[in-house]
Every structure is written in structure tokens, then in C-alpha cells.
Design an enzyme around this catalytic site. Structure first.
Site, PDB file in Angstrom:
ATOM      1  N   CYS A 280      -8.867  -3.825  -3.273  1.00 25.60           N
ATOM      2  CA  CYS A 280      -7.600  -3.279  -3.775  1.00 25.60           C
ATOM      3  C   CYS A 280      -6.661  -2.965  -2.611  1.00 25.60           C
ATOM      4  O   CYS A 280      -7.085  -2.439  -1.586  1.00 25.60           O
ATOM      5  CB  CYS A 280      -7.876  -2.011  -4.575  1.00 25.60           C
ATOM      6  SG  CYS A 280      -6.390  -1.204  -5.201  1.00 25.60           S
TER       7      CYS A 280
ATOM      8  N   CYS B   3      -5.815   0.468 -10.617  1.00 27.37           N
ATOM      9  CA  CYS B   3      -4.567   0.913  -9.987  1.00 27.37           C
ATOM     10  C   CYS B   3      -3.338   0.241 -10.625  1.00 27.37           C
ATOM     11  O   CYS B   3      -2.268   0.832 -10.659  1.00 27.37           O
ATOM     12  CB  CYS B   3      -4.589   0.636  -8.493  1.00 27.37           C
ATOM     13  SG  CYS B   3      -5.761   1.669  -7.584  1.00 27.37           S
TER      14      CYS B   3
ATOM     15  N   HIS C 266      -5.646   6.690  -2.579  1.00 28.45           N
ATOM     16  CA  HIS C 266      -6.492   5.646  -2.016  1.00 28.45           C
ATOM     17  C   HIS C 266      -7.589   5.265  -2.997  1.00 28.45           C
ATOM     18  O   HIS C 266      -8.153   6.110  -3.675  1.00 28.45           O
ATOM     19  CB  HIS C 266      -7.077   6.090  -0.686  1.00 28.45           C
ATOM     20  CG  HIS C 266      -6.049   6.086   0.402  1.00 28.45           C
ATOM     21  ND1 HIS C 266      -6.142   6.850   1.526  1.00 28.45           N
ATOM     22  CD2 HIS C 266      -4.889   5.394   0.500  1.00 28.45           C
ATOM     23  CE1 HIS C 266      -5.072   6.630   2.284  1.00 28.45           C
ATOM     24  NE2 HIS C 266      -4.298   5.748   1.686  1.00 28.45           N
ATOM     25  N   CYS C 267      -7.859   3.971  -3.059  1.00 28.15           N
ATOM     26  CA  CYS C 267      -8.816   3.400  -4.003  1.00 28.15           C
ATOM     27  C   CYS C 267     -10.127   3.114  -3.288  1.00 28.15           C
ATOM     28  O   CYS C 267     -10.151   2.875  -2.085  1.00 28.15           O
ATOM     29  CB  CYS C 267      -8.222   2.110  -4.569  1.00 28.15           C
ATOM     30  SG  CYS C 267      -9.219   1.335  -5.838  1.00 28.15           S
TER      31      CYS C 267
ATOM     32  N   CYS D 147      -6.099  -3.338  -7.735  1.00 25.17           N
ATOM     33  CA  CYS D 147      -7.238  -3.592  -8.636  1.00 25.17           C
ATOM     34  C   CYS D 147      -6.774  -3.266 -10.069  1.00 25.17           C
ATOM     35  O   CYS D 147      -5.741  -2.626 -10.259  1.00 25.17           O
ATOM     36  CB  CYS D 147      -8.433  -2.729  -8.222  1.00 25.17           C
ATOM     37  SG  CYS D 147      -8.228  -0.967  -8.563  1.00 25.17           S
TER      38      CYS D 147
ATOM     39  N   HIS E 145       1.809   4.325  -2.926  1.00 23.48           N
ATOM     40  CA  HIS E 145       1.779   5.797  -2.853  1.00 23.48           C
ATOM     41  C   HIS E 145       3.026   6.401  -3.497  1.00 23.48           C
ATOM     42  O   HIS E 145       2.960   7.471  -4.094  1.00 23.48           O
ATOM     43  CB  HIS E 145       1.702   6.253  -1.392  1.00 23.48           C
ATOM     44  CG  HIS E 145       0.350   6.101  -0.772  1.00 23.48           C
ATOM     45  ND1 HIS E 145      -0.813   6.479  -1.408  1.00 23.48           N
ATOM     46  CD2 HIS E 145      -0.028   5.621   0.445  1.00 23.48           C
ATOM     47  CE1 HIS E 145      -1.841   6.230  -0.605  1.00 23.48           C
ATOM     48  NE2 HIS E 145      -1.400   5.708   0.520  1.00 23.48           N
TER      49      HIS E 145
ATOM     50  N   HIS F 229       0.833  -1.211   0.000  1.00 28.09           N
ATOM     51  CA  HIS F 229       0.000   0.000   0.000  1.00 28.09           C
ATOM     52  C   HIS F 229       0.869   1.263   0.000  1.00 28.09           C
ATOM     53  O   HIS F 229       0.685   2.155  -0.834  1.00 28.09           O
ATOM     54  CB  HIS F 229      -0.908  -0.035   1.238  1.00 28.09           C
ATOM     55  CG  HIS F 229      -1.772   1.174   1.417  1.00 28.09           C
ATOM     56  ND1 HIS F 229      -3.112   1.174   1.135  1.00 28.09           N
ATOM     57  CD2 HIS F 229      -1.481   2.424   1.861  1.00 28.09           C
ATOM     58  CE1 HIS F 229      -3.607   2.386   1.387  1.00 28.09           C
ATOM     59  NE2 HIS F 229      -2.632   3.160   1.839  1.00 28.09           N
ATOM     60  N   GLU F 230       1.817   1.328   0.928  1.00 30.01           N
ATOM     61  CA  GLU F 230       2.657   2.536   1.024  1.00 30.01           C
ATOM     62  C   GLU F 230       3.571   2.668  -0.197  1.00 30.01           C
ATOM     63  O   GLU F 230       3.778   3.779  -0.690  1.00 30.01           O
ATOM     64  CB  GLU F 230       3.481   2.531   2.313  1.00 30.01           C
ATOM     65  CG  GLU F 230       2.653   2.660   3.583  1.00 30.01           C
ATOM     66  CD  GLU F 230       1.718   3.873   3.605  1.00 30.01           C
ATOM     67  OE1 GLU F 230       2.040   4.902   2.984  1.00 30.01           O
ATOM     68  OE2 GLU F 230       0.652   3.767   4.230  1.00 30.01           O
TER      69      GLU F 230
END
Ligand SMILES: [Zn+2]
Ligand SMILES: [Zn+2]
Length: 103
Positions: free
Chosen positions: A81, A102, A75-76, A99, A69, A65-66
Site C-alpha cells: 500500500c 485505504c 500509515h498502513c 490497498c 495523509h 503517500h503525503e
């Protein structure tokens, strides 16, 4: 770091940001540097039985996740996702992958 490299710090201490009671992690897009905290990812932290597999899943999801970025992903809204997330419950629902949008 070489251009395009990413750096991820992984720490045991709890992390905070202004205006938030805690954060799982944070990323600096311009430098490609991100950090995650393992502090709130363990079941034992919530008086629940230890679950190493769940802990590792959470750590991987927060790391991906990070790092997302640092590639300019925000953010989705897709709950599956890895870019989705606000709570630990969200972390457990979402997958380890991005997803299609993304990706
Ligand atoms: Zn995020
Ligand atoms: Zn997404």
C-alpha cells in the site's frame, strides 16, 4: 485554496522534523497542505548509478503517500500500500496505489 483542495509542495532540500533524523515528507491534515523532499530519492545520493525511472517512481509514491495523509489516512500495515513506508526500501517495495482498505 477552495474547500477540499489540496496543495503539495515539492522541494529539493532535505527535510527534518523534531525527533527524526530526516523525513521524506509531511502533511498537515487540517489545512490540506503537504510537502515532499526529493533529496533522498535519487540513487546518486547513495553512490549508486543514476536511475531516472526509479527516482520518478519514488517521487510519485511519496507524493501520493503525503496526499493520502491530507485525506486522514494514517500509515498502513500492507507493504504494497502506498500508505506504508518508513525507509527508502519500503518505498521501493510498495506500490503507487492504496490497498483496498485505504481506498
Ligand atoms: Zn506518512
Ligand atoms: Zn493501505
Amino acid at each position: 485554496m477552495e474547500p477540499g483542495d489540496r496543495c503539495l509542495g515539492i522541494v529539493e532540500v532535505d527535510l527534518y522534523a523534531p525527533g527524526l533524523n530526516f523525513i521524506f515528507g509531511e502533511a498537515d491534515i487540517s489545512s490540506g497542505v503537504a510537502i515532499i523532499s526529493l533529496f533522498r530519492l535519487r540513487q546518486e545520493g547513495y553512490d549508486l548509478p543514476k536511475d531516472e525511472g526509479l527516482f520518478q517512481d519514488r517521487a510519485i509514491k511519496e507524493a501520493v503517500h503525503e496526499l493520502g495523509h491530507t485525506y486522514h489516512l494514517s500509515h498502513c500495515h500492507d507493504v504494497k500500500c502506498v500508505s506504508f513506508s518508513n525507509s527508502l526500501a519500503d518505498t521501493d517495495i510498495k506500490g503507487v496505489s492504496f490497498c483496498p482498505k485505504c481506498q
